[in-house]
Motif scaffolding. Structure first.
Motif, PDB file in Angstrom:
ATOM      1  N   VAL A 138     100.377  47.275  67.227  1.00 15.52           N
ATOM      2  CA  VAL A 138     101.034  46.868  68.485  1.00 15.52           C
ATOM      3  C   VAL A 138     102.416  46.215  68.097  1.00 15.52           C
ATOM      4  CG1 VAL A 138      99.168  47.165  69.781  1.00 15.52           C
ATOM      5  CG2 VAL A 138      99.547  44.910  68.411  1.00 15.52           C
ATOM      6  N   ILE A 139     102.355  45.695  66.825  1.00 14.62           N
ATOM      7  CA  ILE A 139     103.616  44.897  66.276  1.00 14.62           C
ATOM      8  C   ILE A 139     103.833  45.521  64.832  1.00 14.62           C
ATOM      9  CG2 ILE A 139     104.474  42.594  65.238  1.00 14.62           C
ATOM     10  CD1 ILE A 139     102.698  41.313  67.352  1.00 14.62           C
ATOM     11  N   LYS A 140     105.111  45.771  64.671  1.00 12.60           N
ATOM     12  CA  LYS A 140     105.232  46.597  63.332  1.00 12.60           C
ATOM     13  C   LYS A 140     105.515  45.466  62.031  1.00 12.60           C
ATOM     14  CE  LYS A 140     105.119  50.695  65.388  1.00 12.60           C
ATOM     15  NZ  LYS A 140     104.295  51.390  65.019  1.00 12.60           N
ATOM     16  N   SER A 141     106.293  44.370  62.495  1.00 12.52           N
ATOM     17  CA  SER A 141     106.691  43.330  61.270  1.00 12.52           C
ATOM     18  C   SER A 141     106.464  42.077  61.997  1.00 12.52           C
ATOM     19  CB  SER A 141     108.118  43.674  60.922  1.00 12.52           C
ATOM     20  OG  SER A 141     108.594  45.040  60.553  1.00 12.52           O
ATOM     21  N   ILE A 142     106.236  41.035  60.989  1.00 13.15           N
ATOM     22  CA  ILE A 142     105.928  39.522  61.502  1.00 13.15           C
ATOM     23  C   ILE A 142     106.863  38.598  60.549  1.00 13.15           C
ATOM     24  CG2 ILE A 142     103.678  39.828  62.569  1.00 13.15           C
ATOM     25  CD1 ILE A 142     102.333  39.204  60.071  1.00 13.15           C
ATOM     26  N   GLY A 143     107.187  37.509  61.199  1.00 15.16           N
ATOM     27  CA  GLY A 143     108.137  36.816  60.511  1.00 15.16           C
ATOM     28  C   GLY A 143     107.891  35.280  61.098  1.00 15.16           C
ATOM     29  N   VAL A 144     109.023  34.612  60.728  1.00 19.54           N
ATOM     30  CA  VAL A 144     108.938  33.084  61.104  1.00 19.54           C
ATOM     31  C   VAL A 144     110.157  32.835  61.766  1.00 19.54           C
ATOM     32  CG1 VAL A 144     106.968  32.371  59.734  1.00 19.54           C
ATOM     33  CG2 VAL A 144     109.374  32.037  58.755  1.00 19.54           C
ATOM     34  N   SER A 145     110.332  31.574  62.466  1.00 17.07           N
ATOM     35  CA  SER A 145     111.765  31.417  62.702  1.00 17.07           C
ATOM     36  C   SER A 145     111.743  29.541  62.961  1.00 17.07           C
ATOM     37  CB  SER A 145     111.792  31.405  64.192  1.00 17.07           C
ATOM     38  OG  SER A 145     113.136  31.103  64.619  1.00 17.07           O
ATOM     39  N   ASN A 146     112.953  29.095  62.449  1.00 13.87           N
ATOM     40  CA  ASN A 146     113.177  27.779  62.094  1.00 13.87           C
ATOM     41  C   ASN A 146     112.159  27.019  61.181  1.00 13.87           C
ATOM     42  OD1 ASN A 146     115.097  27.081  64.414  1.00 13.87           O
ATOM     43  ND2 ASN A 146     113.134  27.865  65.608  1.00 13.87           N
ATOM     44  N   PHE A 147     111.683  27.777  60.276  1.00 13.37           N
ATOM     45  CA  PHE A 147     110.692  27.347  59.093  1.00 13.37           C
ATOM     46  C   PHE A 147     111.350  26.782  57.842  1.00 13.37           C
ATOM     47  CE2 PHE A 147     107.343  28.672  61.611  1.00 13.37           C
ATOM     48  CZ  PHE A 147     106.059  28.863  61.085  1.00 13.37           C
ATOM     49  N   ALA A 148     110.919  25.512  57.518  1.00  9.32           N
ATOM     50  CA  ALA A 148     111.671  25.137  56.493  1.00  9.32           C
ATOM     51  C   ALA A 148     110.779  25.899  55.067  1.00  9.32           C
ATOM     52  CB  ALA A 148     111.548  23.591  56.261  1.00  9.32           C
ATOM     53  N   VAL A 149     111.326  25.436  53.926  1.00  3.71           N
ATOM     54  CA  VAL A 149     110.664  25.895  52.727  1.00  3.71           C
ATOM     55  C   VAL A 149     109.044  25.468  52.487  1.00  3.71           C
ATOM     56  CG1 VAL A 149     110.426  25.777  50.017  1.00  3.71           C
ATOM     57  CG2 VAL A 149     112.537  26.016  51.329  1.00  3.71           C
ATOM     58  N   PRO A 150     108.669  24.412  52.887  1.00  3.74           N
ATOM     59  CA  PRO A 150     107.225  24.053  52.725  1.00  3.74           C
ATOM     60  C   PRO A 150     106.453  24.745  53.838  1.00  3.74           C
ATOM     61  CG  PRO A 150     108.388  22.028  52.763  1.00  3.74           C
ATOM     62  CD  PRO A 150     109.484  22.953  53.113  1.00  3.74           C
ATOM     63  N   HIS A 151     106.900  25.119  55.022  1.00  2.00           N
ATOM     64  CA  HIS A 151     106.147  25.940  56.305  1.00  2.00           C
ATOM     65  C   HIS A 151     106.070  27.255  55.636  1.00  2.00           C
ATOM     66  CE1 HIS A 151     108.495  22.888  58.849  1.00  2.00           C
ATOM     67  NE2 HIS A 151     107.547  22.585  58.738  1.00  2.00           N
ATOM     68  N   ILE A 152     106.919  27.795  55.038  1.00  2.00           N
ATOM     69  CA  ILE A 152     106.702  29.211  54.497  1.00  2.00           C
ATOM     70  C   ILE A 152     105.981  29.216  53.364  1.00  2.00           C
ATOM     71  CG2 ILE A 152     107.921  31.244  53.502  1.00  2.00           C
ATOM     72  CD1 ILE A 152     110.715  29.949  54.762  1.00  2.00           C
ATOM     73  N   GLN A 153     106.029  28.355  52.500  1.00  2.00           N
ATOM     74  CA  GLN A 153     104.898  28.185  51.413  1.00  2.00           C
ATOM     75  C   GLN A 153     103.424  28.226  51.641  1.00  2.00           C
ATOM     76  OE1 GLN A 153     106.708  24.808  49.337  1.00  2.00           O
ATOM     77  NE2 GLN A 153     107.301  26.077  47.656  1.00  2.00           N
ATOM     78  N   GLU A 154     103.329  27.551  52.860  1.00  2.00           N
ATOM     79  CA  GLU A 154     101.928  27.707  53.357  1.00  2.00           C
ATOM     80  C   GLU A 154     101.334  28.960  53.464  1.00  2.00           C
ATOM     81  OE1 GLU A 154     102.079  23.779  56.514  1.00  2.00           O
ATOM     82  OE2 GLU A 154     102.192  25.653  57.322  1.00  2.00           O
ATOM     83  N   ILE A 155     102.223  29.835  54.065  1.00  2.00           N
ATOM     84  CA  ILE A 155     101.927  31.364  54.240  1.00  2.00           C
ATOM     85  C   ILE A 155     101.691  31.953  52.900  1.00  2.00           C
ATOM     86  CG2 ILE A 155     102.316  33.561  55.438  1.00  2.00           C
ATOM     87  CD1 ILE A 155     104.044  31.936  57.503  1.00  2.00           C
ATOM     88  N   LEU A 156     102.908  31.899  52.079  1.00  2.00           N
ATOM     89  CA  LEU A 156     102.811  32.468  50.924  1.00  2.00           C
ATOM     90  C   LEU A 156     101.607  32.235  49.947  1.00  2.00           C
ATOM     91  CD1 LEU A 156     106.545  32.681  50.144  1.00  2.00           C
ATOM     92  CD2 LEU A 156     105.176  34.276  51.372  1.00  2.00           C
ATOM     93  N   LYS A 157     101.154  30.825  50.088  1.00  2.00           N
ATOM     94  CA  LYS A 157     100.132  30.376  49.052  1.00  2.00           C
ATOM     95  C   LYS A 157      98.815  30.693  49.865  1.00  2.00           C
ATOM     96  CE  LYS A 157     102.913  26.925  46.704  1.00  2.00           C
ATOM     97  NZ  LYS A 157     103.007  25.411  46.755  1.00  2.00           N
ATOM     98  N   TRP A 158      98.489  31.065  50.910  1.00  2.00           N
ATOM     99  CA  TRP A 158      97.333  31.273  51.900  1.00  2.00           C
ATOM    100  C   TRP A 158      96.447  32.242  51.076  1.00  2.00           C
ATOM    101  CZ3 TRP A 158      96.466  33.657  57.115  1.00  2.00           C
ATOM    102  CH2 TRP A 158      95.364  33.183  57.664  1.00  2.00           C
ATOM    103  N   ASP A 159      95.425  31.828  50.926  1.00  2.00           N
ATOM    104  CA  ASP A 159      94.464  33.242  50.237  1.00  2.00           C
ATOM    105  C   ASP A 159      93.968  34.427  51.141  1.00  2.00           C
ATOM    106  OD1 ASP A 159      92.561  31.743  51.622  1.00  2.00           O
ATOM    107  OD2 ASP A 159      91.552  31.122  49.960  1.00  2.00           O
ATOM    108  N   GLU A 160      94.339  34.001  52.749  1.00  2.00           N
ATOM    109  CA  GLU A 160      93.971  35.154  53.557  1.00  2.00           C
ATOM    110  C   GLU A 160      95.237  35.915  54.013  1.00  2.00           C
ATOM    111  OE1 GLU A 160      91.348  34.271  56.721  1.00  2.00           O
ATOM    112  OE2 GLU A 160      90.586  32.378  55.937  1.00  2.00           O
ATOM    113  N   MET A 161      96.429  35.556  53.226  1.00  2.00           N
ATOM    114  CA  MET A 161      97.570  36.323  53.727  1.00  2.00           C
ATOM    115  C   MET A 161      97.692  37.621  53.108  1.00  2.00           C
ATOM    116  SD  MET A 161     101.539  35.758  52.262  1.00  2.00           S
ATOM    117  CE  MET A 161     101.392  37.111  50.995  1.00  2.00           C
ATOM    118  N   THR A 162      97.940  38.573  54.004  1.00  2.00           N
ATOM    119  CA  THR A 162      97.813  40.199  53.544  1.00  2.00           C
ATOM    120  C   THR A 162      99.155  40.545  53.874  1.00  2.00           C
ATOM    121  OG1 THR A 162      96.946  40.521  55.548  1.00  2.00           O
ATOM    122  CG2 THR A 162      95.424  40.358  54.003  1.00  2.00           C
ATOM    123  N   ILE A 163      99.824  40.062  54.812  1.00  2.00           N
ATOM    124  CA  ILE A 163     101.363  40.371  55.004  1.00  2.00           C
ATOM    125  C   ILE A 163     102.169  39.475  54.870  1.00  2.00           C
ATOM    126  CG2 ILE A 163     102.727  41.506  56.742  1.00  2.00           C
ATOM    127  CD1 ILE A 163     100.258  42.721  58.186  1.00  2.00           C
TER     128      ILE A 163
END
Length: 286
Positions: free
Chosen positions: A141-166
């Motif tokens: 139902v959604i093709k792509s996902i991302g973020v808005s107004n995120f600083a580097v630490p906020h993005i790192q949370e997702i990139l380092k998360w062990d449940e991140m598949t996308i």
């Protein structure tokens, strides 16, 4: 008008037009018509949000264009973005709010890109939202996902998360020659995340800047067109907004010239940090 926006390929292989129409503060009553008129002149990328209260109107404008010429006007050629509003962070709330957005856009089938509008909650809630977004991609139902107004630490949370598949495909932030956000931009590009520039026209505050005016005269363009082109040449996907039909054409008519490296350098103020919006959630540390 010569040429139209090129397509950029996101880190998941999906293509996105490098220029889109920002729809912040575009009332529901006007959004359907402005989107329809924009489609007629070549826009294929529309940036809405749950907070904007105009998802339904944007979808209505797209549907009108699709029905007008079904043979040539295809849904796959239109890129529609929305955003999860801050109070709806967390897994369960996000699942529900995605359903709400899909209800608003009935008739255009899916959302091309869904962003977390800002990081303003906490790590657990943000990651819960990301989990729900990943599931929505798996469901189609959604093709792509991302973020808005995120600083580097906020993005790192997702990139380092062990449940991140996308991985996030985009970070959308306020950017202009007086707010270049080099740290965020460099981090995103290093990690294969595209940067979208909103409020590229500085909300009109810098359109009379002497250097900008001088460069605009040199290229026979308007200052707004120079600012849009600056974003594109800097490698950003750019989202100028207007509610005026007559401005739609000027804002997309930026593909018949190139600003020289010297003029780009003259325009760019890396040492400044001028925020023209009423908020800057990249500084949020919760």
């Amino acid at each position: 008008m010569s040429n139209l926006p090129q397509l950029r390929t996101l880190n998941n292989g999906v293509e996105i037009p490098e220029l889109g129409l920002g729809l912040w503060q575009t009332p529901e009553s006007k959004s359907a018509n402005i989107v329809y008129e924009a489609l007629k002149i070549g826009y294929r990328h529309f940036d809405s949000a749950q907070w904007y209260n105009n998802e339904k109107g944007v979808a209505k404008g797209i549907k009108r264009w699709l029905k007008e010429d079904p043979k040539n006007n295809k849904r796959k050629d239109v890129f529609f973005t929305s955003k999860i509003k801050d109070p709806d962070h967390g897994y369960e709330k996000t699942k529900q709010t995605i359903k709400n957005s899909l209800e608003q856009i009935k008739g255009i089938s899916y959302i091309d890109l869904m962003l977390i509008h800002s990081p303003q909650s906490n790590k657990a809630l943000r990651l819960g939202t990301w989990k729900a977004l990943q599931e929505a991609v798996d469901e189609g139902v959604i093709k792509s996902i991302g973020v808005s107004n995120f600083a580097v630490p906020h993005i790192q949370e997702i990139l380092k998360w062990d449940e991140m598949t996308i991985k996030p495909v985009i970070n959308q932030v306020e950017i202009n020659p007086w707010l270049t956000r080099k740290e965020i931009v460099n981090f995103c590009h290093k990690n294969g995340i595209e940067v979208e520039a909103y409020s590229p026209l500085t909300r009109g505050k810098k359109l009379n800047d002497p250097i900008l005016v001088k460069i605009a005269k040199k290229y026979g363009k308007e200052p707004a067109q120079i600012l849009i082109k600056w974003s594109i040449q800097k490698g950003f996907i750019v989202l100028p907004k207007t509610t005026h039909e007559e401005r739609l054409l000027a804002n997309i008519d930026v593909f018949d010239f190139t600003i020289s490296d010297e003029d780009i350098a003259q325009m760019t103020h890396d040492d400044e940090y001028q925020v023209f919006c009423s908020w800057d959630p990249t500084t949020y540390r919760g």
